[in-house]
Design a protein around this motif. Structure first.
Motif, mmCIF file in Angstrom:
data_model
loop_
_atom_site.group_PDB
_atom_site.id
_atom_site.type_symbol
_atom_site.label_atom_id
_atom_site.label_comp_id
_atom_site.label_asym_id
_atom_site.label_seq_id
_atom_site.Cartn_x
_atom_site.Cartn_y
_atom_site.Cartn_z
ATOM 1 N N LEU A 158 0.860 -1.186 0.000
ATOM 2 C CA LEU A 158 0.000 0.000 0.000
ATOM 3 C C LEU A 158 0.892 1.231 0.000
ATOM 4 O O LEU A 158 1.740 1.371 0.884
ATOM 5 C CB LEU A 158 -0.853 0.050 1.265
ATOM 6 N N PHE B 87 1.090 5.322 0.275
ATOM 7 C CA PHE B 87 0.322 6.490 0.744
ATOM 8 C C PHE B 87 0.847 7.736 0.065
ATOM 9 O O PHE B 87 2.030 8.059 0.173
ATOM 10 C CB PHE B 87 0.446 6.629 2.274
ATOM 11 N N LYS C 133 -0.650 11.589 6.291
ATOM 12 C CA LYS C 133 -0.324 10.230 5.831
ATOM 13 C C LYS C 133 0.331 9.417 6.955
ATOM 14 O O LYS C 133 -0.078 8.292 7.255
ATOM 15 C CB LYS C 133 0.619 10.295 4.611
ATOM 16 N N VAL D 31 -2.218 -1.198 -3.832
ATOM 17 C CA VAL D 31 -3.178 -0.198 -3.381
ATOM 18 C C VAL D 31 -2.499 1.166 -3.299
ATOM 19 O O VAL D 31 -1.370 1.263 -2.817
ATOM 20 C CB VAL D 31 -3.718 -0.548 -1.973
ATOM 21 N N VAL E 59 -3.249 4.816 -1.561
ATOM 22 C CA VAL E 59 -4.123 5.577 -0.673
ATOM 23 C C VAL E 59 -3.784 7.049 -0.871
ATOM 24 O O VAL E 59 -2.689 7.486 -0.545
ATOM 25 C CB VAL E 59 -3.905 5.162 0.798
ATOM 26 N N VAL F 16 -4.353 10.702 0.114
ATOM 27 C CA VAL F 16 -4.887 11.413 1.276
ATOM 28 C C VAL F 16 -4.952 12.913 1.002
ATOM 29 O O VAL F 16 -4.051 13.481 0.408
ATOM 30 C CB VAL F 16 -4.000 11.152 2.518
ATOM 31 N N VAL G 53 -7.809 4.487 -3.225
ATOM 32 C CA VAL G 53 -8.741 4.979 -2.205
ATOM 33 C C VAL G 53 -8.452 6.452 -1.958
ATOM 34 O O VAL G 53 -7.313 6.827 -1.669
ATOM 35 C CB VAL G 53 -8.570 4.234 -0.860
ATOM 36 N N VAL H 119 -8.883 9.480 0.495
ATOM 37 C CA VAL H 119 -9.148 9.610 1.925
ATOM 38 C C VAL H 119 -9.157 11.083 2.327
ATOM 39 O O VAL H 119 -8.173 11.798 2.118
ATOM 40 C CB VAL H 119 -8.082 8.861 2.761
ATOM 41 N N ASN I 81 -8.888 13.278 5.290
ATOM 42 C CA ASN I 81 -8.459 13.156 6.696
ATOM 43 C C ASN I 81 -8.708 14.458 7.451
ATOM 44 O O ASN I 81 -8.993 15.485 6.850
ATOM 45 C CB ASN I 81 -6.973 12.769 6.725
ATOM 46 N N LEU J 70 -11.128 2.128 7.190
ATOM 47 C CA LEU J 70 -10.358 2.340 5.963
ATOM 48 C C LEU J 70 -9.595 1.077 5.573
ATOM 49 O O LEU J 70 -9.648 0.631 4.427
ATOM 50 C CB LEU J 70 -9.391 3.519 6.164
ATOM 51 N N PHE J 71 -8.902 0.510 6.542
ATOM 52 C CA PHE J 71 -8.069 -0.651 6.224
ATOM 53 C C PHE J 71 -8.919 -1.904 5.962
ATOM 54 O O PHE J 71 -8.541 -2.744 5.151
ATOM 55 C CB PHE J 71 -7.018 -0.876 7.314
ATOM 56 N N ILE K 83 -10.090 -1.552 2.468
ATOM 57 C CA ILE K 83 -9.014 -1.901 1.539
ATOM 58 C C ILE K 83 -8.860 -3.419 1.469
ATOM 59 O O ILE K 83 -8.790 -4.006 0.388
ATOM 60 C CB ILE K 83 -7.683 -1.244 1.971
#
Lengths: 457, 208
Positions: free
Chosen positions: B12, B14, B22, B84, B86, B88, B118, B120, B122, B162-163, B166
């Motif tokens: 994954l 970020f 992150k 993946v 992510v 943010v 994904v 996100v 935050n 979130l996880f 995923i």
């Protein structure tokens, strides 16, 4: 190293104590490294004590050396100078003799038993907190003058060389690229050769003269250039640096290595910072004018070139968070330092990671000295590293990977097998100039870089 | 050795602007802690965590990256073999939201559609400072065909969700055996070839 840390974190996952432990420098130890730090803390302490002893011995001899009549200064004069400068150092313990002042600072590195219990929470010695923010510019301690002198010679020589090259370029408007390169290469070789010759001839010179004192004095007075030939301790110094510089000495020794005094241009730092005030005034004036003339002011045009401002601002609280010395005053100094550098070298501006070395330098030396030191690291040693394209740092990673492939094929095979590039692991080490990565107590890499700074042609 | 090598590993990465959280999200997930001040990430940082799901166990490799623009030149290689991404942003910073398009584009360039993305949002705890509504986030995610969730690493809100989200989307969740063929390229090259498994200890391959 990181991979190993990650695996230990997994072995004892969320239970691992997370409170921010701090090392001897007051830096937070990252949660995944806490355990290892605990294991090694005592070793670091012992090593630091050994280092301090070695350096103390070396510097004591330095004091004797500088008290010999050199550069026309009689030992009397020098003693006076020692005294005067020692009292100038506000943060230094004031003492009647400059030399004892040097001795005192060696007692700091955690050798007293009282820090035993609180060794993890150990706050940096008061010297570091006190110096920063208070002093803008300060000269380094007298016993390091000889080292500073040697390094500064190189700075000056380099400056002269640069001037000569400039002259050549000005003289002949469009020199073929190769020619310029070859002259540059030749001069590099020259200086290198000269360097080694000097080194080799040195011991014989010393041995041949029964009275080395008089010969030292004579040749130094006669000519400044062969100063390095008078440096019998040059190799010893290098060995000492390789073993690491004790905490209490790092700040001043780095300044000596960098040749801060030789690099310093009066008012330059203040002028860089002054631009801010000026530009603010300009904005205000513009606003006033625009109000008068009923025009829409475009103050945006002023802020555009300084887009790094916001980036610096975001990183200020994220630089060694919670460090006792990085309070509001410390942050302001950090902001000034980073701003001044970004203005000094707009093609680089601000790059994340700089905040860490800038912050570290502020902990170790007065603000303006930190600026000149930061400038020499970034401009001389890491030219092209932190620019927008970060080309040099990528080149370094490729070269390093090749080296690892050659020297540690097993390791690289394993990384290949895991689908991990060497650069993913080592990139951050290089980018942060090995700050944060190995524990501070063993941070020799930076010391070596500082020491070698002026050796780079 | 066999059960260890059966652990599926997923990478994954970020991404997102400077200071959007992150590292905070990762730290909350790893240690269930939050600190008001984190050190900025330089370059890249990686951690791994084993996640126990109802039907199986997966190993997540979390790659944390630096957010400053110029570090983007280093990022493609990090993205290259990730399962993946992510992306943010900070709901209190419209700019960071706008920039997510660039980050997503970056990922698509490297990985095409062969990646789970994904988005996100935050810092939902910053209620008064919010500049990006949840509807806007959802709309953008729909447009770009990516997943979306809002989190607060500080409050611990939605981080586990979130996880889990995923993990549920990871390819091969339905059929473990076929997933091994497709997803674990590096591991599979060795494990599908019995002769090669001796050259490198399998346990070593999963120790980090």
């Amino acid at each position: 190293m990181k991979a190993r840390a990650a695996s230990t974190a997994v072995l004892s996952p969320p239970l691992l104590s997370f409170e921010h432990k701090r090392d001897a420098y007051g830096f937070a130890v990252r949660p995944q490294h806490v355990q290892r730090y605990h294991e090694y803390a005592n070793i670091y302490k012992e090593e630091e004590e050994e280092r301090s002893d070695r350096w103390k011995d070396f510097l004591d001899r330095q004091v004797e050396f500088t008290q010999l009549p050199i550069n026309g200064l009689s030992s009397e004069d020098h003693k006076k100078a020692l005294h005067v400068e020692a009292t100038e150092q506000e943060a230094q313990v004031t003492s009647e003799e400059g030399t004892t002042g040097d001795d005192l600072s060696f007692k700091k590195p955690g050798s007293d038993g009282s820090t035993e219990d609180a060794k993890m929470e150990c706050v940096p010695a008061p010297l570091e907190i006190k110096t920063h923010g208070v002093q803008i510019w300060n000269e380094i301690r007298p016993s390091l003058h000889a080292i500073e002198g040697m390094m500064s010679k190189r700075v000056n020589r380099k400056n002269n060389l640069a001037k000569k090259e400039q002259d050549i370029e000005i003289g002949r408007p469009l020199p073929p690229v190769e020619e310029v390169k070859s002259t540059k290469g030749a001069s590099e070789e020259d200086s290198e050769e000269e360097f080694y010759d000097v080194e080799r001839s040195d011991p014989t010179q010393d041995a041949s003269s029964s009275d080395s004192v008089s010969s030292l004095g004579h040749s130094a007075a006669a000519d400044v250039a062969p100063f390095e030939s008078l440096v019998p301790w040059k190799e010893e110094l290098e060995c000492l640096v390789r073993g690491g510089v004790p905490m209490a000495l790092r700040g001043e020794l780095w300044q000596a290595f960098v040749g801060v005094r030789a690099r310093r241009a009066e008012k330059y730092y203040q002028d860089l910072l002054g631009e801010e005030i000026n530009s603010r005034d300009r904005v205000e004036q513009q606003n006033l004018q625009s109000e008068n003339s009923n025009k829409v002011s475009n103050s945006a045009s002023v802020s555009v070139p300084e887009k790094w401002k916001g980036q610096i601002e975001k990183d200020l609280p994220r630089t060694f968070p919670g460090h006792p010395a990085l309070d509001e005053g410390g942050r302001n100094a950090l902001r000034r330092l980073l701003t001044a550098y970004a203005r000094h070298n707009p093609s680089v501006g601000y790059c994340q990671a700089m905040n860490f070395f800038a912050g570290l330098l502020l902990l170790l030396m007065p603000e303006e000295n930190a600026f000149w030191t930061l400038m020499s690291i970034l401009d001389d040693y890491f030219d092209g590293y932190y620019s927008e394209e970060m080309i040099e740092s990528q080149v370094d990673q490729l070269v390093f990977e090749e080296l690892v492939r050659e020297r540690f094929p097993k390791l690289v095979n394993h990384l290949d097998y895991l689908g991990v590039q060497v650069a993913w692991v080592t990139g951050p080490w290089f980018l942060s100039i090995f700050m944060n990565m190995p524990p501070w107590e063993s941070g020799q890499v930076l010391c070596l870089i500082m020491h070698n700074l002026n050796l780079i042609p | 050795m066999a059960p260890v090598s059966a652990l599926a590993k997923y990478k994954l990465v970020f991404l997102g602007d400077q200071s959007v959280g992150k590292t905070s999200i990762i730290t909350r997930f790893m240690y269930d802690k939050f600190d008001n001040t984190y050190q900025g990430t330089i370059g890249i940082d990686f951690l791994s965590k084993t996640m126990y799901l109802e039907d199986r166990t997966v190993r997540l490799q979390l790659w944390d990256t630096a957010g400053q623009e110029r570090f983007r030149s280093l990022i493609p290689s990090y993205i290259r073999d990730s399962s993946v991404a992510v992306i943010v942003f900070d709901v209190a910073s419209r700019q960071s939201f706008l920039n997510t398009a660039k980050w997503i584009e970056e990922v698509r360039t490297e990985r095409g559609s062969d990646v789970i993305i994904v988005l996100v949002g935050n810092k939902t705890d910053l209620v008064d400072k919010r500049q990006v509504s949840i509807e806007e986030g959802e709309a953008k995610a729909r447009d770009l065909n990516v997943m979306f969730i809002e989190t607060s690493a500080k409050a611990g809100f939605n981080i586990k969700a979130l996880f889990r989200k995923i993990a549920a989307a990871l390819p091969g969740m339905e059929t473990l055996s076929s997933a091994k063929q497709e997803d674990m390229v590096d591991v599979n090259l060795k494990s599908s070839n019995p002769g090669a498994s001796q050259s490198q200890p399998q346990s070593g391959g999963c120790a980090c």
